[in-house]
Structures are given as structure tokens and as C-alpha cells.
Design a protein around this motif. Structure first.
Motif, PDB file in Angstrom:
ATOM      1  N   ASN A  35       0.818  -1.207   0.000  1.00  0.00           N
ATOM      2  CA  ASN A  35       0.000   0.000   0.000  1.00  0.00           C
ATOM      3  C   ASN A  35       0.855   1.262   0.000  1.00  0.00           C
ATOM      4  O   ASN A  35       1.962   1.263   0.539  1.00  0.00           O
ATOM      5  CB  ASN A  35      -0.865   0.053   1.266  1.00  0.00           C
ATOM      6  N   TYR A  37       0.193   5.141   1.480  1.00  0.00           N
ATOM      7  CA  TYR A  37      -0.641   6.032   2.266  1.00  0.00           C
ATOM      8  C   TYR A  37      -0.009   7.423   2.212  1.00  0.00           C
ATOM      9  O   TYR A  37       1.149   7.583   1.826  1.00  0.00           O
ATOM     10  CB  TYR A  37      -0.694   5.589   3.734  1.00  0.00           C
ATOM     11  N   TRP A  47      -5.308   6.256   3.011  1.00  0.00           N
ATOM     12  CA  TRP A  47      -4.875   5.277   2.014  1.00  0.00           C
ATOM     13  C   TRP A  47      -4.930   5.903   0.620  1.00  0.00           C
ATOM     14  O   TRP A  47      -5.879   6.624   0.290  1.00  0.00           O
ATOM     15  CB  TRP A  47      -5.778   4.058   2.096  1.00  0.00           C
ATOM     16  N   HIS A  50      -3.276   0.498  -3.553  1.00  0.00           N
ATOM     17  CA  HIS A  50      -2.640  -0.768  -3.222  1.00  0.00           C
ATOM     18  C   HIS A  50      -2.455  -1.610  -4.472  1.00  0.00           C
ATOM     19  O   HIS A  50      -3.065  -1.356  -5.518  1.00  0.00           O
ATOM     20  CB  HIS A  50      -3.374  -1.532  -2.120  1.00  0.00           C
ATOM     21  N   CYS A  96       4.954   3.977   2.436  1.00  0.00           N
ATOM     22  CA  CYS A  96       4.590   2.646   1.971  1.00  0.00           C
ATOM     23  C   CYS A  96       4.304   1.763   3.180  1.00  0.00           C
ATOM     24  O   CYS A  96       4.795   2.015   4.295  1.00  0.00           O
ATOM     25  CB  CYS A  96       5.635   2.032   1.054  1.00  0.00           C
TER      26      CYS A  96
END
Length: 116
Positions: A35, A37, A47, A50, A96
Motif C-alpha cells: 500500500n 498512504y 490510504w 494498493h 509505503c
């Protein structure tokens, strides 16, 4: 141990582009969703995007869809975020993230500033 190291942030004008990277180690990179963010000043971490372990499935927050592209290179254990058409509201620290064994891991973050 799990380590995530982001790089590639900087100052860019509105409409510009940046490419962020996340170098991962300490786990079997290719089998985990990864992911991105971000956290803007005074706001909660949110977020951004992903990508599945194999890279075939991606998803994006509505605010960045069509402008950002997430990708990964499992041979190099790296993940990238290509950010185009940047806006001032994209200004944030970008992180990350991976969840390994039920525990979230974070990098130290990289600052992205979009300003004229």
C-alpha cells in the motif's frame, strides 16, 4: 526484520510529476499486497493505493484515480507510485505499508510538496 524505505519526494509545481519508490526487505515481497498512504499536515493518514502481490490487481483512492499509478518489481523488491497532474492538495508525507503476520509496517515517509 521488515524494512521499508521510501524515496523520490520533493517540491514540484502544480501539474507536475513525481515518482516515489519503496524499497522493501525482510519478508517475501512477492506474496504481499503493498500500500501507499499519505498524511497531510493536520490531517489523518489516508490510504492512496494498493497493489496485489503479483501486481495484477490495483486499486486507488478516488482523489488520485486517473493521476497516480502504482506498480511493483518483485525481482527488485520495490514498489513505485507514479504521480502525474499533481495538485496542491496532494502535498503530504507519503508512506509505503505492508501487513505481515497481522502487523502493519511503515517506512519513514517521503515528503511531497506541490506549490507554485
Amino acid at each position: 526484520q521488515v524494512q521499508l524505505v521510501e524515496s523520490g519526494g520533493g517540491l514540484v509545481q502544480p501539474g507536475g510529476s513525481l515518482r516515489l519508490s519503496c524499497a522493501a526487505s525482510g519478508f517475501v515481497f512477492s506474496i504481499y499486497f503493498m500500500n501507499w498512504y499519505r498524511q497531510a499536515p493536520g490531517k489523518e493518514r489516508e490510504w492512496v493505493a494498493h497493489i496485489s502481490g503479483g501486481g495484477g490487481s490495483t486499486n486507488y483512492a478516488g482523489s488520485v484515480k486517473g493521476r497516480f499509478t502504482i506498480s511493483r518489481d518483485n525481482a527488485k523488491s520495490t514498489m513505485t507510485l507514479q504521480m502525474n497532474s499533481l495538485k496542491p492538495e496532494d502535498t503530504a508525507v507519503y508512506y509505503c505499508n505492508v501487513n505481515v503476520g497481522g502487523r502493519p509496517y511503515w517506512g519513514q515517509g517521503t515528503q511531497v510538496s506541490v506549490s507554485s
